[in-house]
Design a protein around this motif. Structure first.
Motif: not given
Length: 744
Positions: A684-713
């Motif tokens: 819809q061209g509302d780029y501000t709302a588009s970026l602000q919708a991503l703010a909710a990802l901060r906590a799960p992103v931080d938890a992912f990098f703290a607890d998950v090994m990306v390069n798993a065996d």
């Protein structure tokens, strides 16, 4: 030592008017800087520059007759070399001191100090200051040598000058007098074969006396004005001209063509003082006298742009307009004399301008005898560039490109855009444009209307050159915008294709201006065109064999044809990069930070009209408390995906069954919730709302990098986690590359 004001004047033959102001400023500033450097003048000394057609002068306050003594420190040699074990001078030191005329008896008078490498011996003394005669001589030589002279003349001095015999001198114009006064005293300096005195000359015809003796430095300007009929100050003369032309225009109930009507009074005054015609006339006269003139009304049948250009360019007159902005048959003359009977001067100027206007009328009448359409074949005889063909071939390319661009904006625009583009260069072959190249496009519009073409086509012929310069208006209609885009893109791709791109400060084909014109039209006209697409269209037009073959046949009259080497896709990429570089510069000038601009433009947004909204969204996102952490995480994700290689794409599928850890399950769930909201706002061209919708990802992103090994065996787990990060990366970077904000 005494302090007095200083006056230096070089009296010369008529100086080049377009360089006069710079010459005057450079002469005064360089002279003052040199005297300040010699301690003969204070750093806060007031410097007044004077410049008229026949003189360059400078007045400098509080100049000393002798500069104060100055401390001199002379490094002799390292202590280890200059002194022996007993602390006495070595032969090397005695020899050095003797060469400086110093005694070696008492080495205690020498100073020891570290010079950055070793401990060394220094001799401190006091040196007498420079006399004004010596200091001014050096300053005068420096000032003359540093003048920004457009073209140097060589001329001979006669035997009665300071240098006997015939001597060749190089200067901008032959110099005939030199004045150098320190208060009332003449400073004994010389320059250009002339010896300084106190005598100068005023106006050739209006001076009350000749020559003029200048009593002291402070009497210079007043003496020239009162006895010599010369306003020595360039700025004062400019202001006097503006005052007079405004007064005369008001008396005639007209307004000045050179005065921008849309500006406020204060801004008008400033713009008028800086007007090129006002500046040039200021450099042509010493004793301005504004007089009214007029011409026959029949000449007003000629387009006013022609008459205005004729009067301004050839005669240096100021055209006058009525309240509606139409040219009147009145104009203003800036004379250099003030006779008792001004009528002779006015009539003489009216006689001079009449043939010029008659020439313009002749060209206009003759040009209208042929239609623009009939001139098109003649373009095949005019070389545009030896590697890009003729103007005829260029017109074919611009017309084809205009048709293609119009097809993306609306089918109804294709025919008029193609028609206007094919006629756009035809007026280059008219007599009027041949005489006044500045009227290209403008005359095309007049001739198109005379030929009965639609106004939108006529307007497009004039407007396809717009914007001509920074701040210029854009084409007034859609057809003109399309043709202007086509013309500029054809030029950019063509010249980049043959390797003629700008380098450093050199841009002989004004490609930076063309790129900025494309940017302004795409943004300010809010055009739904993809910049990569229209550049690629231009490349395809240049590679079109049919156009090249048709142009060759028209120009050569035969079928023998060899297609030029096609431009490869790298040309389109070079032009695209060039446009984004120009856009980045514009955005930084508008106050956006380098990080904000980089974050947005790194995504190569195709619709430039939306760039401002993206930047506003980035700025709003940066103010969120989650922004820094998400930017850092995004950079980490980018690095992980880069190392993983091209096998991991943004659309890779995430298998929910392989989400083993609670942190990666939480991130997948949060992304599944936030991404649709962000994508919907983005569409819809509302780029501000588009970026602000991503703010909710901060906590799960931080938890992912703290607890998950990306390069798993387990390869399957690793691929699934990389796919999850790729999906996260795609969601976070639609508006801008957030990782570029980490250092903002």
């Amino acid at each position: 030592m005494s302090t007095n004001n200083l006056l230096v004047e070089l009296f010369v033959e008529e100086l080049p008017p377009k360089a006069l102001k710079k010459l005057g400023e450079a002469f005064a500033s360089t002279l003052a800087e040199a005297l300040i450097g010699a301690d003969l003048a204070a750093a806060d000394a007031r410097v007044t520059a004077y410049a008229t057609p026949r003189r360059l002068a400078a007045h400098i306050t509080n100049v000393l007759s002798v500069a104060p003594e100055r401390a001199v420190s002379t490094r002799l040699m390292p202590v280890s070399v200059g002194l022996d074990a007993a602390g006495q001078a070595t032969p090397a030191l005695r020899k050095k001191l003797a060469s400086l005329g110093l005694e070696a008896a008492d080495v205690s008078q020498l100073r020891r100090a570290h010079d950055g490498k070793v401990e060394a011996l220094f001799h401190d003394s006091r040196a007498p200051g420079a006399t004004l005669a010596d200091g001014l001589q050096k300053a005068l030589d420096t000032a003359i040598a540093a003048l920004p002279i457009p073209k140097v003349m060589a001329y001979q001095l006669h035997a009665h000058c300071a240098q006997p015999g015939w001597t060749t001198v190089h200067f901008v114009r032959p110099a005939h007098g030199l004045v150098a006064l320190h208060g009332r005293d003449v400073v004994p300096v010389s320059a250009l074969g002339l010896t300084a005195g106190r005598t100068t000359h005023g106006h050739r015809f209006e001076a009350a006396a000749d020559p003029l003796d200048i009593a002291d430095a402070d009497a210079y300007a007043a003496t020239l004005k009162e006895q010599g009929a010369v306003i020595a100050s360039y700025e004062e003369r400019c202001q006097e001209i503006v005052r007079q032309i405004r007064s005369k225009a008001n008396a005639l109930k007209c307004r000045l063509e050179v005065e921008p009507a849309h500006l406020t009074d204060g801004a008008q005054e400033a713009a008028l003082l800086e007007n090129p015609l006002v500046q040039e006339v200021t450099a042509l006269v010493e004793w301005p006298n504004v007089l009214p003139g007029q011409f026959e009304e029949t000449f007003l049948e000629v387009p006013q742009e022609c008459l205005i250009l004729t009067m301004k360019a050839n005669q240096k007159y100021f055209p006058l307009l009525d309240d509606a902005g139409r040219l009147t048959n009145r104009f203003l003359i800036v004379a250099n004399i003030r006779p008792d009977d001004e009528r002779a001067v006015i009539e003489g100027n009216e006689r001079v301008v009449r043939p010029r206007l008659a020439d313009a009328k002749f060209f206009f009448d003759q040009d209208r005898k042929k239609t623009l359409e009939s001139r098109i074949p003649e373009l095949d005889k005019v070389v545009y560039h030896n590697k890009l063909g003729t103007q005829g071939e260029r017109s074919l390319r611009v017309a084809a490109l205009a048709k293609a661009i119009a097809g993306q904006l609306g089918g109804a625009l294709a025919q008029p855009a193609e028609r206007a583009a094919s006629l756009a260069k035809a007026d280059l072959l008219t007599g009027m444009v041949g005489e006044f190249p500045e009227l290209q496009g403008i005359m095309g519009r007049y001739y198109a209307l005379h030929d009965g073409l639609a106004p939108e086509i006529a307007d497009a012929i004039e407007d396809h050159y717009k914007p001509r310069f920074a701040g210029d208006e854009l084409p007034r209609g859609q057809v003109g915008t399309i043709v202007a885009l086509a013309d500029k893109l054809e030029t950019l791709v063509g010249l980049f294709g043959i390797g003629q791109m700008p380098t450093g400060d050199k841009d002989p084909f004004a490609l930076r201006r063309h790129a900025l014109g494309v940017i302004r039209m795409l943004i300010e006209k809010d055009l739904p065109l993809e910049v990569s697409s229209i550049i690629e269209m231009a490349r395809e037009v240049h590679n079109d064999e049919a156009i090249q073959r048709a142009a060759h046949k028209a120009a050569a009259g035969g079928d023998a044809f060899t297609q030029r080497k096609p431009f490869d896709p790298a040309t389109s990429q070079q032009v695209l990069d060039f446009i984004y570089e120009r856009l980045a510069g514009v955005l930084r000038e508008q106050g956006y930070s380098a990080q904000e601009v980089d974050a947005v433009l790194s995504r190569r947004p195709q619709h430039l009209a939306g760039v401002a909204a993206r930047l506003a969204a980035v700025r709003a996102f940066s103010a969120l408390p989650e922004a820094a952490a998400l930017a850092a995480a995004n950079k980490r994700v980018s690095n992980i995906l880069k190392k993983a290689g091209p096998s991991v794409t943004d659309d890779a599928n995430v298998d929910p069954a392989l989400l083993r850890e609670s942190a990666e399950q939480a991130l997948a769930a949060a992304l599944a919730e936030a991404r649709p909201k962000a994508d919907a706002a983005f569409e819809q061209g509302d780029y501000t709302a588009s970026l602000q919708a991503l703010a909710a990802l901060r906590a799960p992103v931080d938890a992912f990098f703290a607890d998950v090994m990306v390069n798993a065996d387990d390869p399957a787990l690793k691929a699934n986690r990389l796919a999850l990060l790729a999906a996260l990366h795609a969601a976070m970077n639609r508006v801008a590359d957030l990782s570029r904000l980490q250092s903002a």
